[in-house]
Motif scaffolding. Sequence first.
Motif, PDB file in Angstrom:
ATOM      1  N   LEU A   1       0.878  -1.230  -0.004  1.00 15.94           N
ATOM      2  CA  LEU A   1       0.190   0.024   0.126  1.00 15.94           C
ATOM      3  C   LEU A   1       0.918   1.305   0.083  1.00 15.94           C
ATOM      4  CD1 LEU A   1      -2.691   1.485   0.091  1.00 15.94           C
ATOM      5  CD2 LEU A   1      -2.614   1.129   2.614  1.00 15.94           C
ATOM      6  N   ILE A   2       1.867   1.227   0.752  1.00 13.28           N
ATOM      7  CA  ILE A   2       2.745   2.336   0.624  1.00 13.28           C
ATOM      8  C   ILE A   2       3.263   2.670  -0.707  1.00 13.28           C
ATOM      9  CG2 ILE A   2       4.849   1.013   1.255  1.00 13.28           C
ATOM     10  CD1 ILE A   2       6.186   3.518   2.951  1.00 13.28           C
ATOM     11  N   ARG A   3       3.537   1.970  -1.496  1.00 15.75           N
ATOM     12  CA  ARG A   3       4.034   2.329  -2.889  1.00 15.75           C
ATOM     13  C   ARG A   3       2.743   2.792  -3.457  1.00 15.75           C
ATOM     14  NH1 ARG A   3       8.153   2.552  -0.701  1.00 15.75           N
ATOM     15  NH2 ARG A   3       9.511   0.649  -0.556  1.00 15.75           N
ATOM     16  N   TRP A   4       1.725   2.644  -3.368  1.00 18.36           N
ATOM     17  CA  TRP A   4       0.402   2.846  -4.260  1.00 18.36           C
ATOM     18  C   TRP A   4       0.444   4.333  -3.730  1.00 18.36           C
ATOM     19  CZ3 TRP A   4      -3.201   0.808  -7.383  1.00 18.36           C
ATOM     20  CH2 TRP A   4      -3.186  -0.579  -7.522  1.00 18.36           C
ATOM     21  N   VAL A   5       0.458   4.708  -2.479  1.00 15.71           N
ATOM     22  CA  VAL A   5       0.473   6.067  -2.184  1.00 15.71           C
ATOM     23  C   VAL A   5       1.416   7.123  -2.391  1.00 15.71           C
ATOM     24  CG1 VAL A   5       0.161   7.668   0.156  1.00 15.71           C
ATOM     25  CG2 VAL A   5      -0.644   5.350   0.231  1.00 15.71           C
TER      26      VAL A   5
END
Length: 141
Positions: free
Chosen positions: A83-87
Motif C-alpha cells: 500500500l505504501i507504494r500506491w500512496v
Amino acid sequence: MKSVQQAVDALNEQLVARAEKIVQALGPRDENQQDVSKSQLARAIDVARAAQSAAVFQNWLAYQAGRKETGAFWTTQVGGRPLIRWVEGTLGWIEKEIDAQQLGDAAVRRQAVTEALVRFLGFLRRAFVGAKFVLERGKER
C-alpha cells in the motif's frame, strides 16, 4: 493563471478513481482491519496537512510502514505491491500534474500538492470505510 483551488479541483475525479482502485485491488477486508485503516489514514491526512511537504510526509509514511503497530497496514499487499507504494506513486503523480499546471512559485506548488494529497488520502479513507459498496460498484461496471 489557475488558483490552487482550481488546480486541485481539476484532479478530484482522478484522485477518487485512484483511491477506489486501491480498495478494489485490495478486495474485502475483515472488520478488525477497518479500525487500523481508518486511524492510519486519518493520521496521514493530519500529517500531510501539517507538514506541507512531500518529503516530510514520505518520511512519516516510511516510519509508519516500519513500525510494528502500524506496519501491517502500510505494507499490506495490494495488487502485488505494498500500500505504501500506491500512496507514494499517487503522490508522484500529483506532483507531476501540479507541475504541469505551472501555478507559480514553490510555495504555491507546495500548497497545491499538499491539498491534492490531503484530498486523495481523504478519498482513500472514505473508500476504505465504504469498501463493501466500492467493491460492489466495481463488480457492476
